[in-house]
Design a protein around this motif. Structure first.
Motif, PDB file in Angstrom:
ATOM      1  N   VAL A   7       0.831  -1.202   0.000  1.00  0.00           N
ATOM      2  CA  VAL A   7       0.000   0.000   0.000  1.00  0.00           C
ATOM      3  C   VAL A   7       0.867   1.253   0.000  1.00  0.00           C
ATOM      4  CG1 VAL A   7      -1.703   1.315   1.318  1.00  0.00           C
ATOM      5  CG2 VAL A   7      -1.940  -1.165   1.119  1.00  0.00           C
ATOM      6  N   GLY A   8       1.962   1.233   0.769  1.00  0.00           N
ATOM      7  CA  GLY A   8       2.854   2.377   0.799  1.00  0.00           C
ATOM      8  C   GLY A   8       3.480   2.642  -0.559  1.00  0.00           C
ATOM      9  N   GLN A   9       3.971   1.566  -1.216  1.00  0.00           N
ATOM     10  CA  GLN A   9       4.529   1.727  -2.552  1.00  0.00           C
ATOM     11  C   GLN A   9       3.471   2.189  -3.545  1.00  0.00           C
ATOM     12  OE1 GLN A   9       6.535  -1.777  -3.940  1.00  0.00           O
ATOM     13  NE2 GLN A   9       8.444  -1.243  -2.918  1.00  0.00           N
ATOM     14  N   ALA A  10       2.244   1.635  -3.382  1.00  0.00           N
ATOM     15  CA  ALA A  10       1.164   2.012  -4.292  1.00  0.00           C
ATOM     16  C   ALA A  10       0.858   3.503  -4.173  1.00  0.00           C
ATOM     17  CB  ALA A  10      -0.077   1.190  -3.999  1.00  0.00           C
ATOM     18  N   PHE A  11       0.871   4.041  -2.948  1.00  0.00           N
ATOM     19  CA  PHE A  11       0.606   5.465  -2.776  1.00  0.00           C
ATOM     20  C   PHE A  11       1.687   6.313  -3.443  1.00  0.00           C
ATOM     21  CE2 PHE A  11      -2.477   4.645   0.752  1.00  0.00           C
ATOM     22  CZ  PHE A  11      -3.461   5.509   0.305  1.00  0.00           C
ATOM     23  N   ARG A  12       2.960   5.875  -3.337  1.00  0.00           N
ATOM     24  CA  ARG A  12       4.030   6.624  -3.992  1.00  0.00           C
ATOM     25  C   ARG A  12       3.856   6.605  -5.507  1.00  0.00           C
ATOM     26  NH1 ARG A  12       7.078   4.208   0.196  1.00  0.00           N
ATOM     27  NH2 ARG A  12       7.738   2.488  -1.156  1.00  0.00           N
ATOM     28  N   LEU A  13       3.482   5.452  -6.034  1.00  0.00           N
ATOM     29  CA  LEU A  13       3.265   5.352  -7.479  1.00  0.00           C
ATOM     30  C   LEU A  13       2.081   6.193  -7.925  1.00  0.00           C
ATOM     31  CD1 LEU A  13       3.899   1.524  -7.992  1.00  0.00           C
ATOM     32  CD2 LEU A  13       5.357   3.408  -8.757  1.00  0.00           C
ATOM     33  N   VAL A  14       1.028   6.215  -7.098  1.00  0.00           N
ATOM     34  CA  VAL A  14      -0.145   7.027  -7.431  1.00  0.00           C
ATOM     35  C   VAL A  14       0.240   8.496  -7.480  1.00  0.00           C
ATOM     36  CG1 VAL A  14      -2.377   7.861  -6.556  1.00  0.00           C
ATOM     37  CG2 VAL A  14      -1.867   5.420  -6.551  1.00  0.00           C
ATOM     38  N   ARG A  15       1.028   8.929  -6.511  1.00  0.00           N
ATOM     39  CA  ARG A  15       1.449  10.334  -6.488  1.00  0.00           C
ATOM     40  C   ARG A  15       2.228  10.688  -7.742  1.00  0.00           C
ATOM     41  NH1 ARG A  15       3.848  10.093  -2.063  1.00  0.00           N
ATOM     42  NH2 ARG A  15       6.023  10.033  -2.757  1.00  0.00           N
ATOM     43  N   ARG A  16       3.106   9.767  -8.188  1.00  0.00           N
ATOM     44  CA  ARG A  16       3.876  10.021  -9.411  1.00  0.00           C
ATOM     45  C   ARG A  16       2.985   9.997 -10.647  1.00  0.00           C
ATOM     46  NH1 ARG A  16       8.848   5.889  -7.896  1.00  0.00           N
ATOM     47  NH2 ARG A  16       9.723   7.141  -6.172  1.00  0.00           N
ATOM     48  N   GLU A  17       2.011   9.087 -10.665  1.00  0.00           N
ATOM     49  CA  GLU A  17       1.115   8.988 -11.814  1.00  0.00           C
ATOM     50  C   GLU A  17       0.320  10.282 -11.995  1.00  0.00           C
ATOM     51  OE1 GLU A  17       0.329   6.692 -14.088  1.00  0.00           O
ATOM     52  OE2 GLU A  17       1.477   4.944 -13.440  1.00  0.00           O
ATOM     53  N   LEU A  18      -0.133  10.866 -10.862  1.00  0.00           N
ATOM     54  CA  LEU A  18      -0.998  12.028 -10.935  1.00  0.00           C
ATOM     55  C   LEU A  18      -0.244  13.334 -11.171  1.00  0.00           C
ATOM     56  CD1 LEU A  18      -3.581  11.223  -8.109  1.00  0.00           C
ATOM     57  CD2 LEU A  18      -3.855  11.000 -10.580  1.00  0.00           C
ATOM     58  N   ARG A  19       1.105  13.259 -11.193  1.00  0.00           N
ATOM     59  CA  ARG A  19       1.864  14.474 -11.489  1.00  0.00           C
ATOM     60  C   ARG A  19       1.573  14.996 -12.886  1.00  0.00           C
ATOM     61  NH1 ARG A  19       7.852  12.800  -9.119  1.00  0.00           N
ATOM     62  NH2 ARG A  19       7.323  13.007  -6.886  1.00  0.00           N
ATOM     63  N   SER A  20       1.232  14.093 -13.781  1.00  0.00           N
ATOM     64  CA  SER A  20       0.963  14.486 -15.167  1.00  0.00           C
ATOM     65  C   SER A  20      -0.455  15.030 -15.349  1.00  0.00           C
ATOM     66  CB  SER A  20       1.174  13.303 -16.108  1.00  0.00           C
ATOM     67  OG  SER A  20       0.311  12.230 -15.745  1.00  0.00           O
ATOM     68  N   GLY A  21      -1.238  15.107 -14.260  1.00  0.00           N
ATOM     69  CA  GLY A  21      -2.582  15.648 -14.347  1.00  0.00           C
ATOM     70  C   GLY A  21      -3.640  14.562 -14.466  1.00  0.00           C
ATOM     71  N   LEU A  22      -4.832  14.979 -14.793  1.00  0.00           N
ATOM     72  CA  LEU A  22      -5.982  14.076 -14.865  1.00  0.00           C
ATOM     73  C   LEU A  22      -6.374  13.761 -16.306  1.00  0.00           C
ATOM     74  CD1 LEU A  22      -8.226  15.694 -12.092  1.00  0.00           C
ATOM     75  CD2 LEU A  22      -6.590  13.824 -11.865  1.00  0.00           C
ATOM     76  N   ARG A  23      -5.407  13.883 -17.223  1.00  0.00           N
ATOM     77  CA  ARG A  23      -5.717  13.619 -18.624  1.00  0.00           C
ATOM     78  C   ARG A  23      -6.170  12.169 -18.798  1.00  0.00           C
ATOM     79  NH1 ARG A  23      -1.573  14.367 -23.764  1.00  0.00           N
ATOM     80  NH2 ARG A  23      -3.135  13.884 -25.378  1.00  0.00           N
ATOM     81  N   GLY A  24      -7.254  11.991 -19.521  1.00  0.00           N
ATOM     82  CA  GLY A  24      -7.802  10.661 -19.735  1.00  0.00           C
ATOM     83  C   GLY A  24      -8.929  10.328 -18.775  1.00  0.00           C
ATOM     84  N   PHE A  25      -9.100  11.177 -17.744  1.00  0.00           N
ATOM     85  CA  PHE A  25     -10.147  10.908 -16.763  1.00  0.00           C
ATOM     86  C   PHE A  25     -11.280  11.941 -16.810  1.00  0.00           C
ATOM     87  CE2 PHE A  25      -6.972   8.183 -14.782  1.00  0.00           C
ATOM     88  CZ  PHE A  25      -7.750   7.101 -14.407  1.00  0.00           C
ATOM     89  N   GLY A  26     -11.338  12.713 -17.890  1.00  0.00           N
ATOM     90  CA  GLY A  26     -12.387  13.721 -17.996  1.00  0.00           C
ATOM     91  C   GLY A  26     -13.779  13.115 -17.984  1.00  0.00           C
ATOM     92  N   VAL A  27     -13.981  12.082 -18.800  1.00  0.00           N
ATOM     93  CA  VAL A  27     -15.277  11.420 -18.855  1.00  0.00           C
ATOM     94  C   VAL A  27     -15.577  10.736 -17.524  1.00  0.00           C
ATOM     95  CG1 VAL A  27     -16.603   9.581 -19.971  1.00  0.00           C
ATOM     96  CG2 VAL A  27     -15.219  11.133 -21.345  1.00  0.00           C
ATOM     97  N   PHE A  28     -14.570  10.100 -16.946  1.00  0.00           N
ATOM     98  CA  PHE A  28     -14.707   9.431 -15.648  1.00  0.00           C
ATOM     99  C   PHE A  28     -15.243  10.406 -14.605  1.00  0.00           C
ATOM    100  CE2 PHE A  28     -13.061   8.366 -11.500  1.00  0.00           C
ATOM    101  CZ  PHE A  28     -13.142   6.981 -11.415  1.00  0.00           C
ATOM    102  N   LEU A  29     -14.586  11.562 -14.491  1.00  0.00           N
ATOM    103  CA  LEU A  29     -14.990  12.545 -13.480  1.00  0.00           C
ATOM    104  C   LEU A  29     -16.356  13.157 -13.804  1.00  0.00           C
ATOM    105  CD1 LEU A  29     -11.545  14.344 -13.008  1.00  0.00           C
ATOM    106  CD2 LEU A  29     -12.666  12.806 -11.404  1.00  0.00           C
ATOM    107  N   ALA A  30     -16.600  13.424 -15.099  1.00  0.00           N
ATOM    108  CA  ALA A  30     -17.869  14.044 -15.480  1.00  0.00           C
ATOM    109  C   ALA A  30     -19.050  13.120 -15.202  1.00  0.00           C
ATOM    110  CB  ALA A  30     -17.834  14.429 -16.962  1.00  0.00           C
ATOM    111  N   CYS A  31     -18.900  11.830 -15.500  1.00  0.00           N
ATOM    112  CA  CYS A  31     -19.999  10.889 -15.269  1.00  0.00           C
ATOM    113  C   CYS A  31     -20.329  10.772 -13.785  1.00  0.00           C
ATOM    114  CB  CYS A  31     -19.635   9.512 -15.830  1.00  0.00           C
ATOM    115  SG  CYS A  31     -19.638   9.427 -17.634  1.00  0.00           S
ATOM    116  N   LEU A  32     -19.302  10.639 -12.955  1.00  0.00           N
ATOM    117  CA  LEU A  32     -19.538  10.554 -11.515  1.00  0.00           C
ATOM    118  C   LEU A  32     -20.113  11.860 -10.983  1.00  0.00           C
ATOM    119  CD1 LEU A  32     -16.428   8.628 -10.128  1.00  0.00           C
ATOM    120  CD2 LEU A  32     -18.751   7.786 -10.435  1.00  0.00           C
ATOM    121  N   PHE A  33     -19.577  12.974 -11.463  1.00  0.00           N
ATOM    122  CA  PHE A  33     -20.055  14.270 -10.994  1.00  0.00           C
ATOM    123  C   PHE A  33     -21.538  14.449 -11.292  1.00  0.00           C
ATOM    124  CE2 PHE A  33     -21.178  18.598 -12.277  1.00  0.00           C
ATOM    125  CZ  PHE A  33     -21.008  19.268 -11.075  1.00  0.00           C
ATOM    126  N   LEU A  34     -21.960  14.169 -12.538  1.00  0.00           N
ATOM    127  CA  LEU A  34     -23.357  14.369 -12.921  1.00  0.00           C
ATOM    128  C   LEU A  34     -24.296  13.491 -12.102  1.00  0.00           C
ATOM    129  CD1 LEU A  34     -23.268  14.677 -16.818  1.00  0.00           C
ATOM    130  CD2 LEU A  34     -23.993  16.412 -15.192  1.00  0.00           C
TER     131      LEU A  34
END
Length: 842
Positions: A7-34
């Motif tokens: 879990v600790g390693q996974a959190f570090r990887l998640v932090r690195r993954e999200l450095r590039s922004g939320l590109r590719g998750f626009g539809v994901f976020l919009a569907c949940l938001f609506l």
């Protein structure tokens, strides 16, 4: 490696993954938001309304305890007893006609006469600002009156001008901007006119048997004693036949309406969220497609499948929390926004606040949907070996996610269903929705697969573009199934709601030409019957159906008190208050007996009753059973001797309860008449009757039906809005499905270009593909939406159904057009793909 370190390693990887922004998750976020916004907005509004109703319960009821009687006041003994319990206020309500003395315009109004103690709770806002006692006072030869804004428009009158009601003259002294004790109602027959109690006596409208509702409100020293006082009143005056309500029971119909509205709209919001789950799945799949090399590299460097799965699961949960949190934030602010924008114009008082349970349920829906539709894609990516990932696992046969993932998906679906059922005020409806949603999902999935298979079996067209479009629909990994599935579900919801509302409006509007009465005349005094009929007989082709009327309340069914009887929900309206009833020696014209026999014209035995078949079925009674009705304080038990079939949609004069002669003739009563007139004499007859008989209330059938139609349109607009959110979510899913498949379309575009295709050729190929998909989705949604609307209308609503081709055609146009536009928009990048760069990377 233990679980904590993973879990600790996974959190570090998640932090690195999200450095590039939320590109590719626009539809994901919009569907949940609506979806979360829709559910939390409805829940927050309903919770704020309930809290407002409870906080203003005394004002809504008009006091801590209300005693209601029809057609008669309390006795002097009862009034004395009530006055000793606390501060007493008397309010009288009736419908009557008002006339503008300047232009002689007349209109039906809902009159309320109040005493000097009104209102016991709350305030009465008036424009221009003034004290209610001064506004309603008697000055010179006229009384004061307060009206709502629509009254001024209906009678073309202004503040300071005079009107006539009955035998009295009134001066309008102000406009009511709100009434603290006027709760939400489905519709009303006329605008409000507020006068003093003394003014009502001067008008001469209160006659024996007049349709006047008497409301006595008590303000107690301790409002918590209201329930015990109810019991004392019932014991001290057991046969009075009054209706008692405490402040805790204020606006019960409003609460019932809010519960039903919240349940229905929340389920539609959940439907939008479920459709959005497809967008979640497509977004996750598209995101993982872009991470193939990254995942393969981590696996080659020793990362375990568990670490990769945990990393991307945490990322999905984090992003799901962001999308759901944004929806919760905006949804929970809806009551505040409505209060600031609308204020006193709202039909119910709102008490904006933070409602944790509502937000918890809405947020749980969002996160569970994110998990439910992400786990499969995450499980598949976890189980694929690095070599296949380097080649791109969508190019090969995909493996399943594994038994553990399927178990987790099943658990998420079960929890989602349980929360939907437990959080609903109508558990049975929620269960039916869950079952229907499951069947609909399976049905659309099977239909999408079947359609794609049928497209594969079709003969190859001669046109190369059509050949390629056909091949794109049924090729491996094509998004056609997801597009048909998601867009079809959204369009189905819209078709179903549009057809239901259109058919309900047809039922209201189509009733007018089919022999419906032109007017209903209420409150006809017995000595006015002959002169009225003589007056109407002067108009050619006129016809009048008249019956004596009283009001009574059903108190026992087959000897069982109403509070303890088992009553079907579709007829519960019959025992909620006083009902119109009548008596007749002869069987009314057009009556169809379903069981039993009509009594003789000269019948003079024990009380007998004719009941409509729907009430008999809902009450669980039949021939030989009894019904007890309280009429003007007297309990009358009558034997049911026949059952009638009544078509209420015809608007012909009829009654659910019809007594045999010999029981009600000597009771104070008025008459009700349904009058049929040619269109060219309507206005003349209306003018003549209202001039000569000031106390008779005239209700236009056309106005009533238009009022009902407006009400249906307002309610339908709310449901259309929720269906629109489901449809918008479906379009987002379409964009996500196309985006997730973008790498394949770039590959196809490159191959087409290498083979000599121009950009125009490629555009036409893609346009043909999406047009075919739009036609398929539109046809499926038109068919299933029509069947669903038919089931709703012929089942619970029991109204006629007709198929409206214009609604179906509009659905097809919307489906084809938006699929084409959004599909081409999502694949625009593929048209610009350069063969050289792609070939070098290969």
């Amino acid at each position: 490696m233990n679980q904590v370190s993973i879990v600790g390693q996974a959190f570090r990887l998640v932090r690195r993954e999200l450095r590039s922004g939320l590109r590719g998750f626009g539809v994901f976020l919009a569907c949940l938001f609506l979806g979360v916004f829709a559910i939390s907005a409805i829940g927050s509004f309903s919770a704020a309304a309930r809290s407002g109703l409870l906080a203003d319960a005394g004002a809504l009821l008009g006091g801590d305890l209300e005693i209601r009687l029809s057609q008669r006041p309390v006795s002097p003994e009862q009034r004395t007893f009530l006055s000793r319990q606390g501060q007493l206020s008397e309010v009288l309500e009736l419908r009557t006609m008002a006339a503008n003395l300047n232009n002689d315009k007349r209109a039906l109004v809902e009159l309320k006469a109040v005493d000097s103690s009104y209102p016991l709770y709350g305030t009465l806002p008036i424009e221009p600002s003034q004290l209610p006692a001064m506004a309603l006072s008697h000055t010179g030869s006229t009384f004061g009156a307060l009206v709502e804004q629509s009254f001024l428009q209906r009678l073309d009158i202004k503040i300071g001008e005079q009107l006539r009601v009955g035998e009295a003259t009134f001066t309008i002294r102000g406009v009511l901007t709100a009434e603290p004790d006027r709760s939400l109602r489905a519709f009303h027959l006329g605008p409000r006119l507020l006068i003093s109690r003394d003014a009502l006596e001067a008008s001469g409208l209160r006659q024996p048997g007049s349709l006047v509702t008497y409301r006595y409100r008590l303000k107690l020293a301790d409002r918590d004693q209201a329930e015990s006082l109810k019991l004392i009143l019932q014991e001290r005056f057991p046969d009075t036949g009054w209706r008692l309500r405490s402040w805790r029971e204020a606006a019960p119909r409003v609460r019932f309406f809010l519960d039903r509205m919240e349940t229905n709209l929340s389920l539609l919001g959940l439907c939008a969220l479920l459709v959005g789950g497809l967008g979640v799945s497509g977004a996750v799949r598209g995101y993982l497609n872009g991470k193939l090399v990254h995942i393969a590299t981590m696996k080659c460097l020793g990362a375990s499948s568990r670490l990769i799965f945990t990393t991307y699961l945490l990322q999905i949960l984090l992003l799901g929390t962001i999308g759901a949190g944004a929806g919760l934030l905006l949804g929970s602010s809806v009551p505040w926004l409505l209060t600031r924008i609308a204020g006193n114009a709202l039909p119910v008082p709102l008490h904006p606040g933070f409602y944790p349970l509502t937000l918890l349920v809405s947020g749980s829906f969002g996160l569970l949907i994110a998990l439910l539709f992400s786990l499969k894609e995450l499980g598949i990516a976890r189980r694929i070996p690095p070599a296949m990932l380097f080649r791109g696992y969508l190019e090969n046969k995909r493996t399943g996610p594994g038994k553990k993932i399927w178990l987790a998906i099943s658990i998420c679906a079960l929890i989602l269903a349980l929360i939907a059922i437990l959080s609903s005020s109508d558990k049975q409806l929620a269960i039916w929705f869950i079952m229907g949603a499951g069947v609909c999902f399976v049905l659309f999935r099977l239909l999408s697969v079947a359609v794609i298979y049928l497209v594969h079996l079709l003969p190859r067209p001669k046109s190369p573009r059509l050949q390629l479009a056909q091949a794109n629909i049924n090729r491996p990994g094509a998004p056609a199934g997801g597009i048909i599935f998601s867009l079809g579900l959204g369009l189905t919801a819209l078709v179903m709601i549009a057809l239901v509302q259109t058919n309900l409006n047809d039922m209201v509007n189509d009733t007018i030409p089919e022999g419906a009465p032109t007017f209903f005349f209420l409150d006809i005094q017995p000595n006015q019957v002959a002169p009225l009929e003589t007056l109407l007989a002067e108009y050619p082709d006129s016809r009048i159906d008249r019956s004596p009327t009283l009001r009574g309340r059903i108190t026992a069914i087959a000897g069982i008190p109403v509070a303890e009887a088992q009553i079907a929900s579709n007829v519960s309206w019959a025992v909620r208050g006083d009902r119109f009833l009548s008596y007749s020696a002869a069987m009314p014209t057009g009556t169809q007996l379903a069981a039993g026999n009509w009594w003789p014209r000269d019948y003079s035995g024990p009380p007998q009753l004719s009941l409509t078949s729907d009430l008999a079925e809902g009450f669980g009674v039949g021939i030989g059973d009894s019904l007890t009705v309280n009429i003007l304080g007297r309990e009358i038990s009558a034997e049911i001797v026949n059952l009638r079939n009544v078509d209420w949609s015809s608007l012909n004069l009829n009654f659910a309860l019809l007594f045999a002669p010999g029981v009600l003739e000597n009771a104070p009563q008025t008459h009700l008449a349904a009058v049929h007139l040619p269109a060219e004499t309507e206005d003349e007859a209306y003018q003549a009757v209202t001039e000569r008989f000031a106390n008779i209330s005239v209700i236009s059938t056309r106005d009533v039906l238009q009022n009902v139609s407006r009400t249906l349109n307002r309610i339908g607009s709310a449901f259309q809005g929720m269906a629109g959110i489901a449809l918008l979510t479906g379009f987002l899913v379409l964009i996500g499905a196309v985006s997730a498949d973008q790498h394949r379309r770039i590959h196809d575009a490159v191959i087409f270009k290498i083979c000599g295709a121009t950009r125009r050729d490629i555009l036409l190929i893609f346009a043909t593909e999406f047009t075919l998909l739009g036609i398929i989705a539109g046809l499926l949604s038109a068919l299933i939406g029509s069947l669903a609307a038919f089931a709703i209308l012929k089942g619970p609503l029991n109204v006629p159904f007709s198929l409206h081709p214009n609604v179906i055609l509009l659905t097809l146009v919307v489906g084809i057009g938006l699929t084409l536009v959004l599909g081409l928009f999502g694949t625009w990048k593929a048209l610009g793909g350069k063969p050289a760069g792609f070939l070098r990377s290969e």
